[in-house]
Design a protein around this motif. Sequence first.
Motif, short mmCIF file in Angstrom:
data_model
loop_
_atom_site.label_atom_id
_atom_site.label_comp_id
_atom_site.label_asym_id
_atom_site.label_seq_id
_atom_site.Cartn_x
_atom_site.Cartn_y
_atom_site.Cartn_z
N ASP A 1 -14.30 -26.67 -50.04
CA ASP A 1 -14.75 -25.35 -50.64
C ASP A 1 -15.41 -25.57 -51.96
OD1 ASP A 1 -13.64 -23.74 -48.72
OD2 ASP A 1 -11.75 -23.31 -49.98
N GLU A 2 -15.10 -26.52 -53.04
CA GLU A 2 -15.63 -26.77 -54.12
C GLU A 2 -17.05 -27.68 -53.84
OE1 GLU A 2 -13.02 -28.21 -57.45
OE2 GLU A 2 -11.57 -28.33 -55.54
N ALA B 1 -20.91 -26.68 -54.81
CA ALA B 1 -21.94 -27.59 -55.53
C ALA B 1 -23.34 -27.83 -54.60
CB ALA B 1 -21.45 -28.99 -55.66
N TYR B 2 -23.03 -27.68 -53.48
CA TYR B 2 -24.45 -27.54 -52.78
C TYR B 2 -25.00 -26.37 -52.79
CZ TYR B 2 -22.20 -31.84 -50.69
OH TYR B 2 -21.64 -32.90 -50.34
N ASP B 3 -24.38 -25.21 -52.89
CA ASP B 3 -24.83 -23.80 -53.11
C ASP B 3 -25.62 -23.75 -54.58
OD1 ASP B 3 -24.34 -22.79 -50.85
OD2 ASP B 3 -22.53 -21.75 -51.42
N GLU B 4 -25.03 -24.31 -55.47
CA GLU B 4 -25.76 -24.49 -56.72
C GLU B 4 -27.10 -25.29 -56.73
OE1 GLU B 4 -25.70 -23.53 -61.19
OE2 GLU B 4 -24.88 -22.74 -59.34
N ASN C 1 -24.28 -35.30 -55.62
CA ASN C 1 -23.25 -36.15 -55.67
C ASN C 1 -21.91 -35.70 -55.92
OD1 ASN C 1 -25.20 -38.23 -55.10
ND2 ASN C 1 -25.40 -38.89 -57.29
N LYS C 2 -21.95 -34.76 -56.73
CA LYS C 2 -20.60 -34.00 -57.26
C LYS C 2 -20.17 -33.31 -55.92
CE LYS C 2 -18.53 -30.05 -59.39
NZ LYS C 2 -18.71 -28.71 -60.12
N GLY C 3 -20.97 -32.79 -55.05
CA GLY C 3 -20.48 -32.37 -53.68
C GLY C 3 -20.07 -33.39 -52.73
N LEU C 4 -20.76 -34.32 -52.85
CA LEU C 4 -20.13 -35.77 -52.19
C LEU C 4 -18.92 -36.12 -52.37
CD1 LEU C 4 -23.53 -37.84 -51.83
CD2 LEU C 4 -22.53 -36.27 -49.94
N ILE C 5 -18.58 -36.24 -53.62
CA ILE C 5 -17.15 -36.90 -54.29
C ILE C 5 -16.15 -35.77 -53.82
CG2 ILE C 5 -15.73 -37.20 -56.06
CD1 ILE C 5 -18.41 -38.29 -57.59
#
Length: 174
Positions: A152-153, A157-160, A140-144
């Motif tokens: 890039d951010e 998040a997705y890589d995490e 969800n962080k990545g989506l936002i």
Amino acid sequence: LAEPVAMALVNKGFALGELRRSSEAIATYDEVVRRFGDGQDPALDKQVAMSLFNRGATLWDLGRFDEAIATYEEVNLRFGDREEPGLASVMARALHNKGATLRALGRSEEAIATYEDVARRFAGRQEPAFAEPLAKALVNKGLILGELKRSDEAIEAYDEVLRLFGDRNEPELG
């Protein structure tokens, strides 16, 4: 007999919610907190945390988002420093739901900060109960971040998620 009584009340509240008797469900969850929320018995704390979590979810369903956020924050205030897996997993789910509620209200930066709090607190936990709320928080962080054109951010998040869960095969992560 306090623990089975608390469990019965939590389950009753859930059943009332399933029947769409939301005000009765909220009153039942409030009764658990009133009767057992004094922090005197650690065995009852999980029931109190579950009551607050379920209360927040019921408020969300009713569109009472600010009250839902306040309820999720109450879980944090009462139990945020506790490490027991049962309590901490409720805390992780409450924070995730708080982030989702903030996102629904368009409060993106607060939602991102909440999801980062989930990651900070629970990324080191290996118990399966933490996998789903943590993975969802990071996605969800990545989506936002993607919605905010911060690609890039978002990728970070997705890589995490991939770093933490890429080799795990719990059904919740599939």
